[in-house]
Design a protein around this motif. Structure first.
Motif, PDB file in Angstrom:
ATOM      1  N   SER A  72       0.832  -1.207   0.000  1.00 28.22           N
ATOM      2  CA  SER A  72       0.000   0.000   0.000  1.00 28.22           C
ATOM      3  C   SER A  72       0.866   1.256   0.000  1.00 28.22           C
ATOM      4  O   SER A  72       0.465   2.290  -0.554  1.00 28.22           O
ATOM      5  N   ARG A  76       0.535   4.892  -2.130  1.00 31.74           N
ATOM      6  CA  ARG A  76       0.523   6.201  -1.466  1.00 31.74           C
ATOM      7  C   ARG A  76       1.664   7.087  -1.969  1.00 31.74           C
ATOM      8  O   ARG A  76       1.526   8.317  -2.043  1.00 31.74           O
ATOM      9  N   GLU A 463      -6.820   1.871   0.516  1.00 33.31           N
ATOM     10  CA  GLU A 463      -5.932   1.227   1.480  1.00 33.31           C
ATOM     11  C   GLU A 463      -6.590  -0.017   2.074  1.00 33.31           C
ATOM     12  O   GLU A 463      -5.953  -1.074   2.209  1.00 33.31           O
ATOM     13  N   THR A 466      -6.790  -2.781  -0.569  1.00 36.19           N
ATOM     14  CA  THR A 466      -5.453  -3.339  -0.824  1.00 36.19           C
ATOM     15  C   THR A 466      -5.063  -4.309   0.288  1.00 36.19           C
ATOM     16  O   THR A 466      -4.567  -5.414   0.040  1.00 36.19           O
TER      17      THR A 466
END
Length: 477
Positions: A72, A76, A463, A466
């Protein structure tokens, strides 16, 4: 001919010379004299250090990439896409130089998208020249699994429509053909390669590369002699993916296609088995370990001591994610040695052996000439440390290298010399104003961060999905 005196100098055969003098001529060490008069201020000269694995990116915690696994964290990190490739690279290279490095590998995984790869590479080579560091540059090659390891469409179908649209727009691009990626690397090499710049093939990692791409890189490297830099088995999810896709063994496959060789450097190798380490060692491939990065990203602790014992050449990189996100290679090297030196009285390496080992292998990883050890005829690549600051108590005579690995960090760095050129003087960069560069870079990010508002808005959902994907991925193993 310039002469640099030192209270202590770390020379050949891991020996520390007292009251030494190092003479430079034409970018090389002309001679080293021992038993000279002591310099006015106590200093320790060591080989210039090597940041053998990095990505030239800003400090990701400022973008909210905190306390998340790599799978993740990578998504990001899109918030930190370079607004200007030169500024991002010169900032990262400058931090490495100020920490005592004379060379750095940039595995370029997130281009700005505003320029061709050749143009981005030229900007980064210009940054390395301005800072004064030796540069290894590997444009990341990938042609599969842009978001998760597995079926992209299946993952997108789990997301709300708006979130899926954002992910598709930002991450799901038609992949280039393997042959095009290999040709692109050669075009980059033709544009920037030189005495202080080494261009390498940079397959991003086995989970991101098709077999055709990996086999093409292995063949091209064998034909041209070009080095290769690649991530391998960094996370538990990558281990599980590799075991499913390569039931005969991923490292065995890399060996069989000819990818493993002394031309190859493998980053991380957190989840390799003892048998795989033996194969890597037999091939002459290096492992570059990134201890703090693996801690930050919950990837695990690599079995580096075991790898060293079976003959793997080891080097160290900060991966843009050192313990304090400050690119402090000295602290990183200390952490690696402390974590892997062994239990009890038996040790894998003394501090002096470790320093020699990682410098020599780091230079091999970035294609720098020589073994990095300070001796007549070697490139004049060295770092001058403030020994007065290191040994501020001055109570008894201690081993300088042992003391360095007990409490040394980048605040000790006074001067860095690369190929005879002074790139750091009295702790400050000579070629650039790092504070000004980072101020300009922050201004760019602040002005452009709103462009990623859609990703930030859908982030909680992305998030969570994932995490769910990979937790299910793990449970199916």
């Amino acid at each position: 001919m310039e002469q640099i005196p030192a209270s202590y100098l770390f020379g050949e055969n891991a020996r520390v010379l007292e009251n030494a003098s190092l003479a430079i001529r034409d970018g090389k060490i002309n001679r080293i004299d021992n038993g000279e008069s002591s310099p006015a201020g106590r200093s320790l000269i060591i080989p210039a250090l090597i940041n053998a694995h990095d990505h030239a990116r800003p400090r990701l915690s400022s973008f909210g990439a905190i306390d998340m696994p790599l799978e993740s964290w990578i998504l990001r990190s899109a918030l930190a896409t370079p607004p200007d490739p030169y500024l991002v690279a010169v900032s990262a290279l400058g931090r490495s130089a100020r920490a005592g490095c004379g060379g750095m590998m940039i595995h370029y995984t997130r281009p700005s998208g505003k320029l061709s790869m050749v143009e981005e590479a030229q900007a980064i080579a210009c940054a390395a020249k301005d800072v004064g560091l030796r540069l290894a540059f590997a444009p990341a090659l990938r042609d599969q699994n842009p978001v998760v390891y597995g079926d992209t469409e299946e993952f997108l179908n789990r997301l709300p429509v708006d979130a899926a649209a954002v992910v598709r727009e930002m991450f799901v691009k038609p992949p280039a053909e393997p042959g095009q990626l290999i040709t692109m690397t050669e075009e980059v090499a033709a544009a920037i390669e030189g005495p202080t710049v080494d261009v390498q093939f940079g397959p991003a990692g086995v989970q991101w590369c098709s077999r055709e791409l990996l086999e093409g890189v292995a063949e091209a490297s064998a034909l041209t002699g070009r080095r290769i830099h690649m991530h391998l088995l960094e996370t538990p999810y990558q281990r599980q993916w590799a075991d499913r896709e390569f039931p005969g063994g991923i490292v065995e496959y890399l060996r069989d296609i000819g990818l493993l060789s002394p031309r190859l450097t493998l980053a991380h190798c957190v989840h390799v088995t003892p048998a795989e380490q033996e194969i890597i060692a037999a091939s002459g491939s290096r492992i570059v370990t990134n201890f703090s990065s693996n801690l930050h990203l919950s990837s695990g602790i690599a079995p580096i001591g075991r790898a060293y014992r079976c003959g793997c050449p080891i080097c160290v990189g900060v991966d843009g994610l050192a313990l304090d996100e400050d690119d402090d290679i000295l602290r990183e090297m200390r952490l690696v040695r402390l974590a892997h030196r062994g239990d009890g009285f038996p040790t894998n390496w003394t501090a002096a052996e470790f320093l020699s080992h990682v410098v020599t292998n780091g230079r091999a990883a970035i294609g720098a000439p020589g073994d990095g050890l300070l001796k007549a005829g070697a490139p004049a690549d060295f770092t001058v440390l403030d020994y007065e600051l290191l040994d501020h108590d001055r109570l008894v005579e201690v081993d300088p290298i042992g003391l360095l690995f007990s409490r040394g960090n980048s605040t000790l760095v006074k001067d860095v010399v690369v190929a005879g050129r002074v790139v750091v003087k009295n702790g400050g960069l000579v070629g650039i104003n790092l504070d000004q560069v980072e101020h300009e870079l922050r201004s760019h990010y602040r002005a452009n961060i709103s462009r990623s508002s859609r990703l930030q808005d859908c982030w909680p959902t992305l998030e969570a999905e994932t995490a769910r994907w990979f937790l299910n991925f793990q449970s199916c193993g």
